[in-house]
Design a protein around this motif. Structure first.
Motif, mmCIF file in Angstrom:
data_model
loop_
_atom_site.group_PDB
_atom_site.id
_atom_site.type_symbol
_atom_site.label_atom_id
_atom_site.label_comp_id
_atom_site.label_asym_id
_atom_site.label_seq_id
_atom_site.Cartn_x
_atom_site.Cartn_y
_atom_site.Cartn_z
ATOM 1 N N GLU A 191 0.824 -1.214 0.000
ATOM 2 C CA GLU A 191 0.000 0.000 0.000
ATOM 3 C C GLU A 191 0.857 1.262 0.000
ATOM 4 O O GLU A 191 0.513 2.261 -0.633
ATOM 5 N N GLU A 240 -3.315 7.953 4.190
ATOM 6 C CA GLU A 240 -3.431 6.564 3.746
ATOM 7 C C GLU A 240 -4.237 5.694 4.706
ATOM 8 O O GLU A 240 -5.058 4.883 4.282
ATOM 9 N N GLN A 241 -3.985 5.845 6.006
ATOM 10 C CA GLN A 241 -4.649 4.939 6.947
ATOM 11 C C GLN A 241 -6.174 5.073 6.955
ATOM 12 O O GLN A 241 -6.880 4.054 7.001
ATOM 13 N N LYS A 253 -8.064 5.595 4.552
ATOM 14 C CA LYS A 253 -8.579 4.940 3.344
ATOM 15 C C LYS A 253 -8.909 3.465 3.586
ATOM 16 O O LYS A 253 -9.668 2.860 2.824
ATOM 17 N N ASN A 254 -8.328 2.890 4.631
ATOM 18 C CA ASN A 254 -8.565 1.476 4.923
ATOM 19 C C ASN A 254 -9.817 1.238 5.763
ATOM 20 O O ASN A 254 -10.174 0.089 6.018
ATOM 21 N N TYR A 281 -15.286 6.463 4.690
ATOM 22 C CA TYR A 281 -16.023 6.658 3.439
ATOM 23 C C TYR A 281 -17.437 7.162 3.712
ATOM 24 O O TYR A 281 -17.930 8.067 3.033
ATOM 25 N N TYR A 284 -10.138 7.868 -2.187
ATOM 26 C CA TYR A 284 -10.762 6.560 -2.416
ATOM 27 C C TYR A 284 -9.702 5.499 -2.689
ATOM 28 O O TYR A 284 -8.768 5.708 -3.465
ATOM 29 N N LEU A 285 -9.866 4.367 -2.026
ATOM 30 C CA LEU A 285 -9.024 3.199 -2.275
ATOM 31 C C LEU A 285 -9.956 2.018 -2.510
ATOM 32 O O LEU A 285 -10.882 1.779 -1.722
ATOM 33 N N PRO A 313 -11.843 -1.379 -2.490
ATOM 34 C CA PRO A 313 -12.003 -2.283 -1.338
ATOM 35 C C PRO A 313 -10.987 -3.414 -1.291
ATOM 36 O O PRO A 313 -10.501 -3.769 -0.215
ATOM 37 N N LYS A 353 -8.007 -3.387 -2.097
ATOM 38 C CA LYS A 353 -6.668 -2.906 -1.743
ATOM 39 C C LYS A 353 -6.586 -2.405 -0.299
ATOM 40 O O LYS A 353 -5.504 -2.083 0.185
ATOM 41 N N ARG A 354 -7.724 -2.326 0.362
ATOM 42 C CA ARG A 354 -7.730 -1.844 1.747
ATOM 43 C C ARG A 354 -7.156 -2.918 2.673
ATOM 44 O O ARG A 354 -7.488 -4.097 2.550
ATOM 45 N N LYS A 406 -6.612 -4.453 6.400
ATOM 46 C CA LYS A 406 -7.089 -4.528 7.778
ATOM 47 C C LYS A 406 -6.364 -5.681 8.458
ATOM 48 O O LYS A 406 -6.468 -6.828 8.019
#
Length: 631
Positions: A520, A600-601, A603-604, A609, A621-622, A624, A626-627, A629
């Motif tokens: 990421e 960046e964080q 976005k996860n 959102y 937007y990232l 889903p 690519k997120r 967790k």
């Protein structure tokens, strides 16, 4: 400000207006967030120290008299200018008089206590048995910040090397070397420095914390070098014969006989001479202080050296850091706030336990171990309950030069550090003083530390809403807890011992998830370069776990404002810095650049959102898939 701005760039929406007008102090490389709090601490303690010296304010702890005495010596630039480099001259002569390795070996134990060596010996907890202290062996530091700076196509490295050479040549001539002598000595010192580069670790390699654990039996370590008796040195330093030595940088010791040879002795001697000089410039005259800081200013982008008074303040407070921290914590923080934050930490640990129990990829066996580890975390908030006894031993003789006083203090500190070998590990020790704006997790002690200085707005304030506090100090608290389960911390058990408590399947999944976190961030543009995902992975895993855990805690409160939560998350990472400093951080810091930590964080997290209405095509937007967790 319209939500669309947050949808495009959270960091810029929160901090853009501030950044346009923020001014970086001339003697600093950065401002904002952590740096602004540090400046406030600096202002308060500088004023207090000046008041202590003048008698305008009294202190309760009599040991503070030593801080005041050192401060007084450090800011007496009339005497420092008059002495010039005379206090250093005997040590320079001692290096200059070295004949060969046999000569160095004869005085090595005493030499190690006051002068540079091409290796380092320390005592710390055994990673696999953290109740006991053991000896660790390290390689020396390089002149440039990291190995990649030495690559032929590294423009930053070439510029910094030029700045280093200019400074070193000037300093050498200031200690009465002719220009030709200075050039020859510098050339030899640089050759020795270059000989280290292939064999020392890079910042990326150091980011793999447990890779430093390479135990060697004492006989093996003792025979690494043909020129110097390392085994005898260790025995002299710790007054015992250890069973083993932990070799943190095995490649260096395996090649030490290529580095230290009769043919390279002249280069080593020049390197020792230059390092002796460089380490002393801050304690000599004003001219030495100014010239000796040129390279650091080129490295950081600071425009000027700090004032004489400020430099004296840092000399005094750094040597007596915990003593000053005790004063700072009790004066500016207090026990009531300490207990309030402690409860917040405990609450966050409970949230973390719940999240682990509900985790959908860990087996029950690993969950049980992880929750046990959480329950054993030791919490350190504000300032320590007791001050280290070492400060009783440190003496400040007003009749000595600043250089001599600092040398005395350093010898006491080193002796105390080495004496730990015969003592059990003290788990009550703090890794940072109360006046430091920072926080930490120590995997070998399984403890988390939150110094008083970070426990203020925008991180924490009774005037902020709970959502703001959770987006600030809450995320920082959970970040430190998450370090217990990052790619390094996950290798240590509830007692801080390096011990695999995972099932093979669980750890395999965990490694895949950390690889996703590397992916990421890897290659993201910053300061004219690109992020190294491997260098910053452990801090990113902690950021991700910290933010998601703090978010859940915020949602559990009676009143929740997720906009305020995410906005304060972005606010604590605001930073305006010189180009040089941003490039330095990109190359060597295990933390991602602040703007990327802020952007960046979130976005996860699904809540980000829905809170700001982020949709495909928005900058924040990232996709889903690519997120990432993990926790």
């Amino acid at each position: 400000m319209p939500d669309v701005t947050y949808r495009q760039d959270l960091y810029a929406a929160v901090n853009g207006a501030w950044e346009k007008t923020a001014v970086i102090p001339d003697d600093k490389p950065t401002t904002g967030g952590f740096a602004d709090l540090a400046i406030d601490v600096e202002k308060n303690l500088m004023q207090d120290l000046a008041d202590f010296e003048s008698g305008a304010k009294a202190y309760d702890n009599p040991l503070m008299a030593k801080v005041v005495a050192l401060y007084r010596i450090a800011k007496d630039f009339d005497k420092r200018d008059q002495d010039n480099f005379a206090p250093l001259a005997p040590d320079l002569k001692r290096v200059a008089d070295l004949k060969d390795f046999a000569d160095l070996q004869q005085q090595l134990s005493d030499w190690y206590k006051t002068l540079p060596t091409p290796f380092g010996i320390q005592v710390d907890a055994d990673m696999k048995d953290t109740a006991k202290n053991v000896v660790y062996a390290f390689a020396p530091s390089l002149f440039l910040p990291d190995k990649p700076y030495y690559e032929v196509d590294n423009e930053n490295g070439q510029q910094l090397l030029a700045a280093f050479k200019k400074m070193a040549l000037q300093l050498l001539q200031m200690v009465d070397k002719t220009e030709d002598e200075a050039k020859a000595l510098l050339d030899q010192a640089l050759k020795f420095d270059a000989s280290l580069v292939p064999f020392v670790k890079s910042a990326e390699e150091w980011a793999d914390y447990t890779a430093m654990y390479n135990p060697k039996d004492f006989d093996t370590f003792s025979h690494y070098s043909q020129q110097l008796d390392l085994g005898q040195l260790v025995q002299d330093l710790v007054d015992a014969k250890p069973d083993k030595v932990i070799v943190a940088e095995p490649k260096f010791y395996e090649h030490i006989n290529e580095i230290l040879t009769p043919a390279t002795f002249g280069n080593l001697k020049a390197w020792l001479y230059l390092n002796t000089l460089l380490s002393a410039t801050g304690s000599l005259s004003e001219e030495f202080r100014q010239v000796g800081g040129q390279y650091h200013r080129a490295l950081s982008g600071s425009k000027v050296a700090m004032s004489q008074t400020k430099s004296a303040y840092y000399i005094a407070t750094n040597r007596f850091s915990q003593l000053v921290g005790d004063y700072y914590g009790r004066t500016y923080f207090g026990d009531a706030a300490r207990q309030d934050v402690r409860q917040m930490v405990q609450k966050m640990i409970e949230v973390y336990k719940k999240r682990l129990a509900q985790n959908d990829w860990l087996s029950e066996a690993t969950k049980t171990k992880a929750i046990l580890k959480l329950s054993k975390i030791v919490i350190k908030v504000g300032y320590p309950d007791k001050i280290k006894p070492i400060y009783e031993k440190m003496q400040v003789d007003p009749n000595k030069s600043l250089y001599a006083v600092l040398k005395d203090i350093s010898q006491v500190a080193l002796a105390d550090q080495l004496a730990k070998f015969k003592r059990p590990v003290d788990r009550t020790e703090w890794g940072m003083p109360a006046q430091m704006v920072n926080a930490m997790y120590d995997p070998s002690r399984n403890d988390i530390t939150f110094p008083a200085a970070i426990l203020q707005a925008p991180f924490y304030s009774l005037q902020q809403t709970s959502s703001q506090n959770y987006g600030g100090i809450g995320a920082v608290i959970a970040h430190e807890i998450s370090h217990a389960f990052d790619n390094n911390g996950a290798k240590f058990d509830e007692y801080g011992n390096m011990n695999n408590w995972w099932t093979d399947e669980d750890y395999s999944i965990f490694k895949k998830l950390t690889q996703a976190m590397i992916a990421e961030f890897d290659g993201l543009p910053f300061a004219g370069g690109k992020v190294n995902g491997k260098l910053v992975v452990s801090e990113n895993v902690a950021d991700a776990g910290g933010l998601s855990c703090a978010l859940e805690a915020a949602k559990n409160e009676p009143e929740t404002d997720l906009k305020a939560f995410f906005i304060n998350w972005a606010r604590i990472w605001r930073m305006k810095a010189s180009k040089q400093y941003r490039q330095l951080l990109l190359a060597t810091d295990v933390h991602a650049p602040n703007v990327l930590r802020a952007n960046e964080q979130p976005k996860n997290l699904a809540d980000f959102y829905t809170t700001f209405g982020v949709v495909p095509g928005d900058g924040m937007y990232l996709a889903p898939e690519k997120r990432v967790k993990i926790w």
